[in-house]
Design a protein around this motif. Sequence first.
Motif, PDB file in Angstrom:
ATOM      1  N   VAL A 175      72.901 142.819  32.511  1.00  7.55           N
ATOM      2  CA  VAL A 175      73.414 144.108  32.977  1.00  7.55           C
ATOM      3  C   VAL A 175      74.236 144.829  31.917  1.00  7.55           C
ATOM      4  O   VAL A 175      74.470 146.023  32.033  1.00  7.55           O
ATOM      5  N   ASN A 176      74.655 144.128  30.855  1.00  7.76           N
ATOM      6  CA  ASN A 176      75.392 144.754  29.766  1.00  7.76           C
ATOM      7  C   ASN A 176      74.506 145.028  28.558  1.00  7.76           C
ATOM      8  O   ASN A 176      74.985 145.398  27.504  1.00  7.76           O
ATOM      9  N   CYS A 177      73.214 144.842  28.701  1.00 10.41           N
ATOM     10  CA  CYS A 177      72.255 144.999  27.601  1.00 10.41           C
ATOM     11  C   CYS A 177      71.620 146.388  27.623  1.00 10.41           C
ATOM     12  O   CYS A 177      71.373 146.962  28.696  1.00 10.41           O
ATOM     13  N   GLN A 178      71.338 146.917  26.452  1.00 10.80           N
ATOM     14  CA  GLN A 178      70.700 148.233  26.355  1.00 10.80           C
ATOM     15  C   GLN A 178      69.298 148.249  26.945  1.00 10.80           C
ATOM     16  O   GLN A 178      68.802 149.294  27.331  1.00 10.80           O
ATOM     17  N   LYS A 179      68.670 147.103  27.028  1.00 11.53           N
ATOM     18  CA  LYS A 179      67.296 147.032  27.531  1.00 11.53           C
ATOM     19  C   LYS A 179      67.230 146.891  29.058  1.00 11.53           C
ATOM     20  O   LYS A 179      66.164 146.821  29.632  1.00 11.53           O
ATOM     21  N   TYR A 180      68.393 146.867  29.712  1.00  8.47           N
ATOM     22  CA  TYR A 180      68.488 146.705  31.165  1.00  8.47           C
ATOM     23  C   TYR A 180      68.521 148.061  31.854  1.00  8.47           C
ATOM     24  O   TYR A 180      69.230 148.969  31.429  1.00  8.47           O
ATOM     25  N   GLU A 181      67.741 148.178  32.916  1.00  7.99           N
ATOM     26  CA  GLU A 181      67.793 149.397  33.722  1.00  7.99           C
ATOM     27  C   GLU A 181      67.385 149.067  35.149  1.00  7.99           C
ATOM     28  O   GLU A 181      66.253 148.637  35.405  1.00  7.99           O
ATOM     29  N   ASP A 182      68.325 149.236  36.075  1.00  6.83           N
ATOM     30  CA  ASP A 182      68.061 149.059  37.506  1.00  6.83           C
ATOM     31  C   ASP A 182      67.431 147.702  37.818  1.00  6.83           C
ATOM     32  O   ASP A 182      66.362 147.620  38.420  1.00  6.83           O
ATOM     33  N   HIS A 183      68.071 146.623  37.398  1.00  2.00           N
ATOM     34  CA  HIS A 183      67.640 145.238  37.646  1.00  2.00           C
ATOM     35  C   HIS A 183      66.312 144.888  36.973  1.00  2.00           C
ATOM     36  O   HIS A 183      65.601 143.996  37.414  1.00  2.00           O
ATOM     37  N   PHE A 184      65.988 145.586  35.902  1.00  2.00           N
ATOM     38  CA  PHE A 184      64.712 145.348  35.220  1.00  2.00           C
ATOM     39  C   PHE A 184      64.921 145.297  33.709  1.00  2.00           C
ATOM     40  O   PHE A 184      65.567 146.176  33.135  1.00  2.00           O
ATOM     41  N   CYS A 185      64.378 144.262  33.059  1.00  2.00           N
ATOM     42  CA  CYS A 185      64.441 144.154  31.600  1.00  2.00           C
ATOM     43  C   CYS A 185      63.232 144.887  31.022  1.00  2.00           C
ATOM     44  O   CYS A 185      62.084 144.516  31.282  1.00  2.00           O
TER      45      CYS A 185
END
Length: 80
Positions: A10-20
């Motif tokens: 959740v703190n990663c730039q590649k994370y969006e709305d519970h999706f990697c």
Amino acid sequence: MSIRLGNSCVNCQKYEDHFCQLHETTVGTKHTCDSFDMRAAIKDDNNCTTCSRYMSATCPNPKKAAPHMLCNHWAPQEVA
């Protein structure tokens, strides 16, 4: 004991709305990987009005707290 942000998805730039977006799979707070890329700023609006302690009994500086001010006890209103 200090509380910090961890290297969770959740703190990663590649994370969006519970999706990697990198691995194309659903992830949550307990997940991380070797491709973790910390977001530059999780929230860049840190001041009294965005603090969960503002105007409450737990505010350490109730007589000084005001919009656009920041202290060492700032706590986010919501953790996304």
